[in-house]
Design a protein around this motif. Sequence first.
Motif, PDB file in Angstrom:
ATOM      1  N   GLN A  48      -7.405  -7.542  -1.678  1.00 55.30           N
ATOM      2  CA  GLN A  48      -7.867  -6.330  -1.709  1.00 55.30           C
ATOM      3  C   GLN A  48      -6.875  -5.250  -1.205  1.00 55.30           C
ATOM      4  O   GLN A  48      -7.672  -3.922  -1.518  1.00 55.30           O
ATOM      5  N   LYS A  49      -5.711  -5.776  -0.836  1.00 60.22           N
ATOM      6  CA  LYS A  49      -4.884  -4.354  -0.270  1.00 60.22           C
ATOM      7  C   LYS A  49      -4.411  -3.595  -1.332  1.00 60.22           C
ATOM      8  O   LYS A  49      -4.343  -2.676  -1.198  1.00 60.22           O
ATOM      9  N   VAL A  87       0.732  -0.938   0.544  1.00 53.54           N
ATOM     10  CA  VAL A  87      -0.082  -0.140  -0.152  1.00 53.54           C
ATOM     11  C   VAL A  87       0.822   1.518   0.024  1.00 53.54           C
ATOM     12  O   VAL A  87       1.578   1.302   0.681  1.00 53.54           O
ATOM     13  N   ILE A 130      -5.938   2.040  -5.751  1.00 54.65           N
ATOM     14  CA  ILE A 130      -7.351   3.743  -5.811  1.00 54.65           C
ATOM     15  C   ILE A 130      -6.698   4.139  -5.353  1.00 54.65           C
ATOM     16  O   ILE A 130      -6.574   5.400  -5.343  1.00 54.65           O
ATOM     17  N   GLU A 131      -6.269   4.156  -3.673  1.00 58.59           N
ATOM     18  CA  GLU A 131      -5.260   5.415  -3.284  1.00 58.59           C
ATOM     19  C   GLU A 131      -4.006   6.166  -3.730  1.00 58.59           C
ATOM     20  O   GLU A 131      -4.135   7.508  -4.651  1.00 58.59           O
ATOM     21  N   LYS A 154      -6.003  -3.894  -4.056  1.00 61.87           N
ATOM     22  CA  LYS A 154      -6.615  -2.560  -5.094  1.00 61.87           C
ATOM     23  C   LYS A 154      -6.935  -1.491  -4.695  1.00 61.87           C
ATOM     24  O   LYS A 154      -7.538  -0.365  -4.541  1.00 61.87           O
ATOM     25  N   ALA A 155      -6.879  -1.333  -2.715  1.00 59.98           N
ATOM     26  CA  ALA A 155      -6.644  -0.256  -2.117  1.00 59.98           C
ATOM     27  C   ALA A 155      -6.216   0.098  -2.566  1.00 59.98           C
ATOM     28  O   ALA A 155      -5.882   2.034  -1.986  1.00 59.98           O
ATOM     29  N   ALA A 156      -3.810  -0.301  -2.249  1.00 58.64           N
ATOM     30  CA  ALA A 156      -2.966   0.532  -2.979  1.00 58.64           C
ATOM     31  C   ALA A 156      -3.542   1.622  -4.465  1.00 58.64           C
ATOM     32  O   ALA A 156      -3.041   2.375  -4.849  1.00 58.64           O
TER      33      ALA A 156
END
Length: 300
Positions: free
Chosen positions: A36-37, A15, A43-44, A39-41
Amino acid sequence: MPLRVRVASIAGLTVGLAGLLSAGPASGQTPAPDAQKAKAAAIENMKKLKIDKPTLVETDNFLVVGTIPEAKAKSLAETLEKTLKVARAAAKFEATETAWKGKLTVYYLPEADDYKTFMRRVLQLQPDTIYTDFRAEPPLVVEPADVPGKATEADVYARLAGRIAGELLRAKGTGTQVIPEWLRDGFGRAAALRADGTTSNRYKTYRTQARAAVLNPKIGRSSTLADVMSGEKGTEILATSFAEFLAFGPKAAEFAKFLDALRPSEENPNPTPQIGFTALGWKDEMAVELAWKRWVQTGK
């Protein structure tokens, strides 16, 4: 106007840091639990470009993230998966052997300003040329795929897929093998072409062009291995043909021996392609060259 497409290819396991090319599970394996991590990274990181709702498409081995419509992102992801499958098989990857950890996040940024901003704000690098560091923690590659001429989106997708496929040769096994650029890029292009199918128009066009370049060049003589390995402009199709010959030709089953021979050892601290040729049973470059040209002519 030339089609200008900027691509940053990055495995998004960490991330806050995009640009990681560390690896992805073999096709068919259970997705990594930290997807999921990733994906979160992703998007961020896109928020740093002031893009709050990027397109995100997930497949077995990739996360495609960008500003293109979902249908195009799916098309790109399909090209990446098909090419990866062909390249893994050719490079003799075992079912459990991986070239990177997790899923490879592919940031697809058609706008030059988005690409530059991504490079500077996310990676803190100058967006001049491809940057790779597979030994870093985490390893990474960032590629500005700036395609001149009348390239189609399919051409751009294939170029990116080929670039990733070529890196498999450097990532295989111990990752210590010395892979020259002509082999990396030639293998990648060949894998991308063959992923389309050897009966596709794209592949047939390439084979016609390769045959002309290898056997009947304008310079009035047949091409040589020196031409292949020169890296000079205009030799790309020769490198593709020769790499295809090594990885998919009559000795394809032994291609892993060629790659193994390119690992430095006490006996050969600076391995050359000739050592790999010897491992495949060719005594010198002339023998290799003759076998290559015979294959281009006859397919045998």
